[in-house]
Write a protein that holds these residues in place. Structure first.
Motif, PDB file in Angstrom:
ATOM      1  N   GLN A 117     -35.261   3.407 -64.806  1.00 44.57           N
ATOM      2  CA  GLN A 117     -34.097   3.400 -65.692  1.00 44.57           C
ATOM      3  C   GLN A 117     -34.085   2.155 -66.583  1.00 44.57           C
ATOM      4  O   GLN A 117     -34.382   1.053 -66.129  1.00 44.57           O
ATOM      5  CB  GLN A 117     -32.813   3.458 -64.874  1.00 44.57           C
ATOM      6  CG  GLN A 117     -32.567   4.807 -64.217  1.00 44.57           C
ATOM      7  CD  GLN A 117     -31.247   4.839 -63.462  1.00 44.57           C
ATOM      8  OE1 GLN A 117     -30.765   3.831 -62.968  1.00 44.57           O
ATOM      9  NE2 GLN A 117     -30.657   6.030 -63.365  1.00 44.57           N
ATOM     10  N   ASP A 160     -29.592   7.465 -71.682  1.00 47.09           N
ATOM     11  CA  ASP A 160     -30.695   7.450 -70.728  1.00 47.09           C
ATOM     12  C   ASP A 160     -30.475   8.622 -69.774  1.00 47.09           C
ATOM     13  O   ASP A 160     -29.530   8.627 -68.978  1.00 47.09           O
ATOM     14  CB  ASP A 160     -30.712   6.128 -69.961  1.00 47.09           C
ATOM     15  CG  ASP A 160     -31.959   5.931 -69.093  1.00 47.09           C
ATOM     16  OD1 ASP A 160     -32.545   6.931 -68.659  1.00 47.09           O
ATOM     17  OD2 ASP A 160     -32.323   4.768 -68.839  1.00 47.09           O
ATOM     18  N   SER A 184     -21.837   1.313 -63.677  1.00 45.84           N
ATOM     19  CA  SER A 184     -22.875   1.820 -64.571  1.00 45.84           C
ATOM     20  C   SER A 184     -22.283   2.880 -65.497  1.00 45.84           C
ATOM     21  O   SER A 184     -21.377   3.617 -65.103  1.00 45.84           O
ATOM     22  CB  SER A 184     -24.025   2.415 -63.750  1.00 45.84           C
ATOM     23  OG  SER A 184     -24.665   1.396 -62.996  1.00 45.84           O
ATOM     24  N   THR A 210     -31.656  10.458 -66.661  1.00 44.26           N
ATOM     25  CA  THR A 210     -32.463  10.363 -65.444  1.00 44.26           C
ATOM     26  C   THR A 210     -32.432  11.709 -64.742  1.00 44.26           C
ATOM     27  O   THR A 210     -31.352  12.210 -64.413  1.00 44.26           O
ATOM     28  CB  THR A 210     -31.911   9.281 -64.502  1.00 44.26           C
ATOM     29  OG1 THR A 210     -31.922   8.019 -65.177  1.00 44.26           O
ATOM     30  CG2 THR A 210     -32.738   9.182 -63.232  1.00 44.26           C
ATOM     31  N   ASN A 253     -29.333   1.546 -67.597  1.00 44.11           N
ATOM     32  CA  ASN A 253     -28.507   1.102 -66.464  1.00 44.11           C
ATOM     33  C   ASN A 253     -28.533  -0.427 -66.338  1.00 44.11           C
ATOM     34  O   ASN A 253     -29.587  -1.016 -66.135  1.00 44.11           O
ATOM     35  CB  ASN A 253     -29.027   1.737 -65.180  1.00 44.11           C
ATOM     36  CG  ASN A 253     -28.092   1.542 -64.001  1.00 44.11           C
ATOM     37  OD1 ASN A 253     -27.161   0.745 -64.045  1.00 44.11           O
ATOM     38  ND2 ASN A 253     -28.354   2.268 -62.923  1.00 44.11           N
ATOM     39  N   GLN A 290     -26.649   8.466 -68.664  1.00 42.35           N
ATOM     40  CA  GLN A 290     -25.943   7.214 -68.909  1.00 42.35           C
ATOM     41  C   GLN A 290     -25.848   6.959 -70.409  1.00 42.35           C
ATOM     42  O   GLN A 290     -26.755   7.321 -71.176  1.00 42.35           O
ATOM     43  CB  GLN A 290     -26.653   6.057 -68.205  1.00 42.35           C
ATOM     44  CG  GLN A 290     -26.730   6.272 -66.698  1.00 42.35           C
ATOM     45  CD  GLN A 290     -26.919   4.997 -65.921  1.00 42.35           C
ATOM     46  OE1 GLN A 290     -26.396   3.944 -66.259  1.00 42.35           O
ATOM     47  NE2 GLN A 290     -27.663   5.082 -64.826  1.00 42.35           N
ATOM     48  N   THR A 317     -35.868   9.125 -68.079  1.00 41.50           N
ATOM     49  CA  THR A 317     -36.347   8.337 -66.947  1.00 41.50           C
ATOM     50  C   THR A 317     -36.271   9.131 -65.644  1.00 41.50           C
ATOM     51  O   THR A 317     -35.682  10.205 -65.582  1.00 41.50           O
ATOM     52  CB  THR A 317     -35.532   7.037 -66.804  1.00 41.50           C
ATOM     53  OG1 THR A 317     -34.154   7.360 -66.578  1.00 41.50           O
ATOM     54  CG2 THR A 317     -35.650   6.178 -68.058  1.00 41.50           C
ATOM     55  N   ARG A 349     -35.059   7.564 -59.441  1.00 48.17           N
ATOM     56  CA  ARG A 349     -33.913   7.224 -58.623  1.00 48.17           C
ATOM     57  C   ARG A 349     -33.494   8.281 -57.596  1.00 48.17           C
ATOM     58  O   ARG A 349     -32.585   8.075 -56.813  1.00 48.17           O
ATOM     59  CB  ARG A 349     -32.717   6.907 -59.538  1.00 48.17           C
ATOM     60  CG  ARG A 349     -32.890   5.627 -60.373  1.00 48.17           C
ATOM     61  CD  ARG A 349     -33.100   4.403 -59.494  1.00 48.17           C
ATOM     62  NE  ARG A 349     -32.107   4.306 -58.463  1.00 48.17           N
ATOM     63  CZ  ARG A 349     -30.875   3.818 -58.650  1.00 48.17           C
ATOM     64  NH1 ARG A 349     -30.514   3.391 -59.858  1.00 48.17           N
ATOM     65  NH2 ARG A 349     -30.026   3.764 -57.654  1.00 48.17           N
ATOM     66  N   ASN A 388     -34.872  -0.815 -61.392  1.00 50.15           N
ATOM     67  CA  ASN A 388     -34.360  -0.670 -62.754  1.00 50.15           C
ATOM     68  C   ASN A 388     -34.899  -1.785 -63.648  1.00 50.15           C
ATOM     69  O   ASN A 388     -35.180  -2.894 -63.177  1.00 50.15           O
ATOM     70  CB  ASN A 388     -32.832  -0.741 -62.770  1.00 50.15           C
ATOM     71  CG  ASN A 388     -32.184   0.463 -62.134  1.00 50.15           C
ATOM     72  OD1 ASN A 388     -32.838   1.467 -61.861  1.00 50.15           O
ATOM     73  ND2 ASN A 388     -30.884   0.373 -61.908  1.00 50.15           N
TER      74      ASN A 388
END
Length: 439
Positions: free
Chosen positions: A310, A369, A389, A371, A313, A356, A347, A350, A320
């Motif tokens: 990420q 972003d 976040s 994920t 974040n 995000q 990304t 996680r 990260n």
């Protein structure tokens, strides 16, 4: 009648023997306007070629060159279809030792279209995700199996994406694997050979980056002693169109219609997590400098930066980019200073999914972003240190999943539609983002 039945039986035996010569694949690799790459792995050294034809004109057959697979290179063949016409769809066959190999699912690919200065780019969709752990009892850790739900690949296939972007941890090296060529070939082969993934390989184009587990040991970095061999294995088992740095990193780029992907390597140049003795690199300045140059030169509507960890974040947790705060600040500043429109991060890593959104000062558009994780690995949840976040409401999902991203609309009003699905292909959430929001 007996002779006829005997003939049928012998025919079936021969067909089985030929089919059994393929270990896994074929897989469709990169697509360009003038060529497409195809990949296959045989069980033993063999002569391999592909025969292909335009779906609209099946009477005319084309053939790739013939390759001879060998044990040293995992019995892998990568061959280029260089007689394609722009914007066409093709069917193809695999030939091993002079005989066509039957597969019980469609084998097809497409060449990219020349749309520039002629019309709006076509709509398309791609699959995205990360973290694929295929169980193997003799090398797995004791206890409950970590991987599962391999039917997710059937669900992805049923969505019929044009291509698939693999976001890292595409398989997991284990202790017996990462020290030797034999071990690395075994793990690549084992993970790619599951039956659920074969139809997806056969007719969907595939691109990939890596993260720590398909690069080396857990949290592996620039100090990994066997990274040269790992890179060789990556290039052998994937069919990306290019590699930016000679004999370094898996960094590359490709375009699909009006969209460009910038595939980054967050392992090759990475400072060990616990080394705080000097400047700390997550991507490394060499790679960041290339990225900024490439972004500023790109005319793509959406510019997807694909990275194993990420970026947006701000929480300094796990691996990260925020744990490398100076380099993260430098990257975000350079993107802002360059005034590059359309930047969007993809990304993995996680073991949960979320979108995000990082708001930026100075009338700059927000940085997203996405994920997507995991495919088949064990899922997990964010930790309390990530409570602040910038996760978009309703997008956190903590079970196995994948995303289908669709790009639609006219060139002046392109829309990215993100849809997240569970392992059975049931929709979890969706979100539309207009390209005009990223200017």
């Amino acid at each position: 009648m007996k002779k006829f039945l005997l003939f049928i039986l012998l025919f079936q035996i021969v067909q089985f023997a030929v089919t059994a010569q393929i270990q896994c694949g074929p897989m469709v690799g990169y697509s360009e306007m003038k060529e497409v790459m195809l990949w296959v792995q045989t069980q033993k050294p063999s002569k391999v070629k592909f025969v292909y034809w335009d779906k609209e004109n099946p009477a005319i057959k084309y053939s790739t060159a013939e390759a001879i697979t060998n044990k040293h290179d995992g019995n892998v063949a990568k061959l280029v279809c260089d007689q394609v016409t722009m914007g066409k769809k093709y069917d193809y066959e695999v030939w091993v030792n002079g005989k066509k190999v039957a597969r019980n699912y469609p084998l097809s690919f497409q060449s990219q279209e020349l749309w520039q200065y002629r019309k709006d780019p076509a709509n398309f969709k791609f699959a995205f995700g990360s973290c694929n752990y295929i169980n193997e009892p003799e090398t797995d850790r004791p206890g409950r199996p970590y991987g599962g739900y391999q039917e997710i690949f059937s669900a992805i296939y049923q969505k019929q994406p044009d291509f698939m972007m693999w976001g890292g941890d595409n398989f997991y090296y284990r202790e017996p694997d990462w020290n030797t060529r034999t071990g690395m070939i075994h793990r690549n082969t084992h993970s790619r050979s599951i039956p659920e993934i074969q139809p997806l390989l056969g007719s969907v184009h595939h691109y990939a980056i890596w993260d720590d587990h398909d690069y080396g040991p857990n949290d592996a970095d620039r100090s990994f002693w066997n990274k040269d061999m790992s890179l060789e294995m990556f290039k052998l088992f994937w069919a990306n169109p290019n590699y930016i740095f000679e004999n370094e990193a898996c960094t590359g780029t490709f375009q699909w219609n009006d969209v460009q992907f910038f595939m980054l390597d967050n392992r090759w140049f990475r400072t060990p997590n616990d080394n705080h003795t000097g400047d700390r690199a997550f991507l490394g300045q060499k790679q960041i400098n290339w990225l900024i140059d490439a972004l500023t030169g790109s005319k793509a509507t959406f510019k997807f930066i694909v990275c194993g960890g990420q970026v947006v974040n701000p929480a300094k947790v796990f691996e990260n980019m925020a744990t490398y705060d100076a380099e993260r600040a430098d990257l975000l500043k350079k993107i802002a200073d360059a005034k590059v429109p359309g930047v969007f991060f993809l990304t993995g890593d996680r073991h949960h999914t979320c979108l995000q959104k990082l708001e930026r000062a100075g009338n700059l558009y927000p940085l997203y972003d996405l994920t997507i994780s995991p495919f088949t690995s064990g899922p997990s949840k964010p930790i309390k240190d990530e409570n602040n976040s910038p996760i978009v409401d309703g997008t956190l999902y903590t079970e196995r999943n994948f995303a289908i991203c669709e790009v639609t609309g006219s060139l002046k009003d392109r829309v990215l539609k993100i849809t997240v699905y569970d392992t059975k292909g049931t929709q979890v959430w969706d979100k539309d983002i207009h390209a005009n929001e990223l200017k």
